[in-house]
Write a protein that holds these residues in place. Structure first.
Motif, PDB file in Angstrom:
ATOM      1  N   SER A 171       0.824  -1.213   0.000  1.00 18.83           N
ATOM      2  CA  SER A 171       0.000   0.000   0.000  1.00 18.83           C
ATOM      3  C   SER A 171       0.854   1.257   0.000  1.00 18.83           C
ATOM      4  O   SER A 171       0.572   2.224  -0.718  1.00 18.83           O
ATOM      5  CB  SER A 171      -0.934   0.006   1.212  1.00 18.83           C
ATOM      6  OG  SER A 171      -1.837  -1.083   1.161  1.00 18.83           O
TER       7      SER A 171
ATOM      8  N   GLN B 133      -1.557   3.802  -2.008  1.00 19.05           N
ATOM      9  CA  GLN B 133      -2.983   3.480  -1.950  1.00 19.05           C
ATOM     10  C   GLN B 133      -3.305   3.034  -0.532  1.00 19.05           C
ATOM     11  O   GLN B 133      -2.750   2.049  -0.062  1.00 19.05           O
ATOM     12  CB  GLN B 133      -3.323   2.358  -2.939  1.00 19.05           C
ATOM     13  CG  GLN B 133      -3.212   2.731  -4.397  1.00 19.05           C
ATOM     14  CD  GLN B 133      -4.382   3.569  -4.861  1.00 19.05           C
ATOM     15  OE1 GLN B 133      -5.434   3.593  -4.213  1.00 19.05           O
ATOM     16  NE2 GLN B 133      -4.210   4.265  -5.973  1.00 19.05           N
TER      17      GLN B 133
ATOM     18  N   ASP C  54      -6.460   2.248   1.100  1.00 19.76           N
ATOM     19  CA  ASP C  54      -7.848   1.847   1.330  1.00 19.76           C
ATOM     20  C   ASP C  54      -7.881   0.758   2.409  1.00 19.76           C
ATOM     21  O   ASP C  54      -8.144  -0.408   2.131  1.00 19.76           O
ATOM     22  CB  ASP C  54      -8.462   1.342   0.018  1.00 19.76           C
ATOM     23  CG  ASP C  54      -9.928   0.958   0.172  1.00 19.76           C
ATOM     24  OD1 ASP C  54     -10.525   1.273   1.214  1.00 19.76           O
ATOM     25  OD2 ASP C  54     -10.472   0.320  -0.762  1.00 19.76           O
TER      26      ASP C  54
ATOM     27  N   SER D 223      -4.298  -5.919  -5.301  1.00 23.16           N
ATOM     28  CA  SER D 223      -5.382  -5.602  -6.237  1.00 23.16           C
ATOM     29  C   SER D 223      -5.589  -4.096  -6.324  1.00 23.16           C
ATOM     30  O   SER D 223      -5.808  -3.541  -7.411  1.00 23.16           O
ATOM     31  CB  SER D 223      -6.680  -6.300  -5.806  1.00 23.16           C
ATOM     32  OG  SER D 223      -7.207  -5.716  -4.622  1.00 23.16           O
ATOM     33  N   ARG D 224      -5.493  -3.414  -5.206  1.00 22.18           N
ATOM     34  CA  ARG D 224      -5.684  -1.971  -5.204  1.00 22.18           C
ATOM     35  C   ARG D 224      -4.452  -1.243  -5.735  1.00 22.18           C
ATOM     36  O   ARG D 224      -4.578  -0.196  -6.382  1.00 22.18           O
ATOM     37  CB  ARG D 224      -6.024  -1.509  -3.785  1.00 22.18           C
ATOM     38  CG  ARG D 224      -7.468  -1.829  -3.438  1.00 22.18           C
ATOM     39  CD  ARG D 224      -7.731  -1.869  -1.962  1.00 22.18           C
ATOM     40  NE  ARG D 224      -9.162  -2.085  -1.714  1.00 22.18           N
ATOM     41  CZ  ARG D 224      -9.766  -3.283  -1.783  1.00 22.18           C
ATOM     42  NH1 ARG D 224      -9.052  -4.362  -2.086  1.00 22.18           N
ATOM     43  NH2 ARG D 224     -11.064  -3.389  -1.571  1.00 22.18           N
TER      44      ARG D 224
ATOM     45  N   GLY E 134      -4.941  -1.626  -9.395  1.00 25.09           N
ATOM     46  CA  GLY E 134      -6.231  -1.211  -9.913  1.00 25.09           C
ATOM     47  C   GLY E 134      -6.970  -2.309 -10.648  1.00 25.09           C
ATOM     48  O   GLY E 134      -7.632  -2.064 -11.664  1.00 25.09           O
TER      49      GLY E 134
ATOM     50  N   ASN F  91     -11.591  -6.614  -4.558  1.00 23.01           N
ATOM     51  CA  ASN F  91     -11.649  -5.346  -5.279  1.00 23.01           C
ATOM     52  C   ASN F  91     -12.567  -5.508  -6.496  1.00 23.01           C
ATOM     53  O   ASN F  91     -12.205  -5.177  -7.628  1.00 23.01           O
ATOM     54  CB  ASN F  91     -10.249  -4.908  -5.722  1.00 23.01           C
ATOM     55  CG  ASN F  91     -10.150  -3.429  -6.025  1.00 23.01           C
ATOM     56  OD1 ASN F  91     -10.984  -2.636  -5.605  1.00 23.01           O
ATOM     57  ND2 ASN F  91      -9.120  -3.049  -6.771  1.00 23.01           N
TER      58      ASN F  91
ATOM     59  N   ALA G   3     -13.162  -3.265  -9.709  1.00 24.95           N
ATOM     60  CA  ALA G   3     -12.023  -2.853 -10.528  1.00 24.95           C
ATOM     61  C   ALA G   3     -11.976  -3.663 -11.825  1.00 24.95           C
ATOM     62  O   ALA G   3     -12.783  -4.567 -12.051  1.00 24.95           O
ATOM     63  CB  ALA G   3     -10.730  -3.016  -9.740  1.00 24.95           C
TER      64      ALA G   3
END
Length: 302
Positions: free
Chosen positions: A209, A214, A216, A240-241, A244, A264, A267
């Motif tokens: 992250s 990112q 989240d 995954s975040r 994206g 996610n 996405a």
């Protein structure tokens, strides 16, 4: 001192990985652990009291692992660094995931063959997105299990801690299944692996992250809680975040489709080798972030 030794081991692993010329001549320590576990399982996983036998066998293997770790320490820091480097898997992980991307660049069949080397699900009917998704999930989970977790336990308990972790993780990968054969005998291995990966899995998610900028946290936690493992979902949800993309979702095991929830889920789901390349870059960014963290710990401990 542990942080300095770990930094050296991480660099050694990143530069040289697992040289085929060496491990084609002698057994890799992880392979030796697997053979020992298989021998113990075949001898003791039978008749009654399988859960108790599994607990006793795992305890004995852990004592052996710790003893081996302390024995290697007696040979000095160079021996510690070498064994620690061997038991880390950053370069080999990146190479295995890279092989899937390179395979997909050629054709689907080559991509399927490459991804079959790193996942246990059915690969024969996979399309490009499914191949890429499987490779990226494996990259995220193994970053935690194969790199961050063993390094974490080296920081906490030195080489004996790292060797003990590898024994537990190997045991979980071999006998930690909820099947008729392993449910009782492998119970202790599965539960202890969950405990030993509790912090490393979340640390891995945090590193990913931070590197992707990112944050989240709520979404990562929610998706991680959907995973069948209490730990594997964390790095997967973070990856995954970071990229994206959506991960997990339906897949086949032993010819049977299983409707796993998406990670996610809103996405992008159409993936390619480009996304695998991005996941490999994230592996190295996360490795670098952890390296910097270890360096800071080393400086503070001076």
């Amino acid at each position: 001192m542990s942080a300095v030794l770990l930094l050296c081991a991480m660099l050694l692993d990143a530069l040289f990985g697992e040289p085929a010329w060496l491990w084609s001549r002698i057994p890799h320590p992880a392979v030796a652990m697997g053979r020992l576990l298989r021998s113990v399982e075949l001898r003791w996983n039978k008749n009654r009291a399988r859960k108790a036998k599994g607990c006793v066998c795992l305890s004995a293997l852990l004592l052996l692992s710790v003893a081996i770790g302390y024995l290697i320490v007696l040979f000095g820091p160079v021996a510690e660094i070498l064994l620690a480097a061997v038991l880390l898997a950053q370069r080999s992980l990146a190479q295995h995931v890279r092989a899937v991307a390179d395979g997909l660049r050629r054709d689907l069949a080559t991509g399927r063959s490459a991804v079959a080397m790193i996942v246990s699900r059915d690969t024969s009917g996979m399309d490009e997105s499914q191949i890429a998704r499987a490779a990226i999930e494996s990259a995220a989970e193994n970053l935690s299990d194969g790199v961050i977790a063993p390094a974490f336990w080296f920081l906490v308990a030195g080489l004996p801690g790292l060797v003990a972790y590898k024994m537990v993780n190997t045991a979980d990968s071999m006998i930690g299944y909820r099947t008729a054969r392993y449910n009782d005998f492998g119970w202790a291995a599965a539960r202890l692996d969950d405990v030993m990966n509790l912090i490393p899995a979340r640390l891995t998610a945090g590193l990913i992250s931070i590197c992707a900028w990112q944050f989240d946290v709520k979404g990562i936690r929610a998706d991680a809680n959907l995973h069948r493992s209490p730990n594997a979902g964390w790095p997967e949800a973070a990856m995954s975040r970071a990229l994206g993309i959506a991960l997990s979702g339906p897949r086949a095991y032993d010819g049977e489709m299983r409707d796993f929830p998406w990670v996610n889920e809103n996405a992008r789901r159409s993936l390619s080798f480009v996304d695998i390349d991005a996941s490999i870059a994230m592996l190295w960014k996360s490795w670098a972030a952890f390296f910097i963290l270890c360096a800071l710990i080393g400086l503070l401990s001076v």
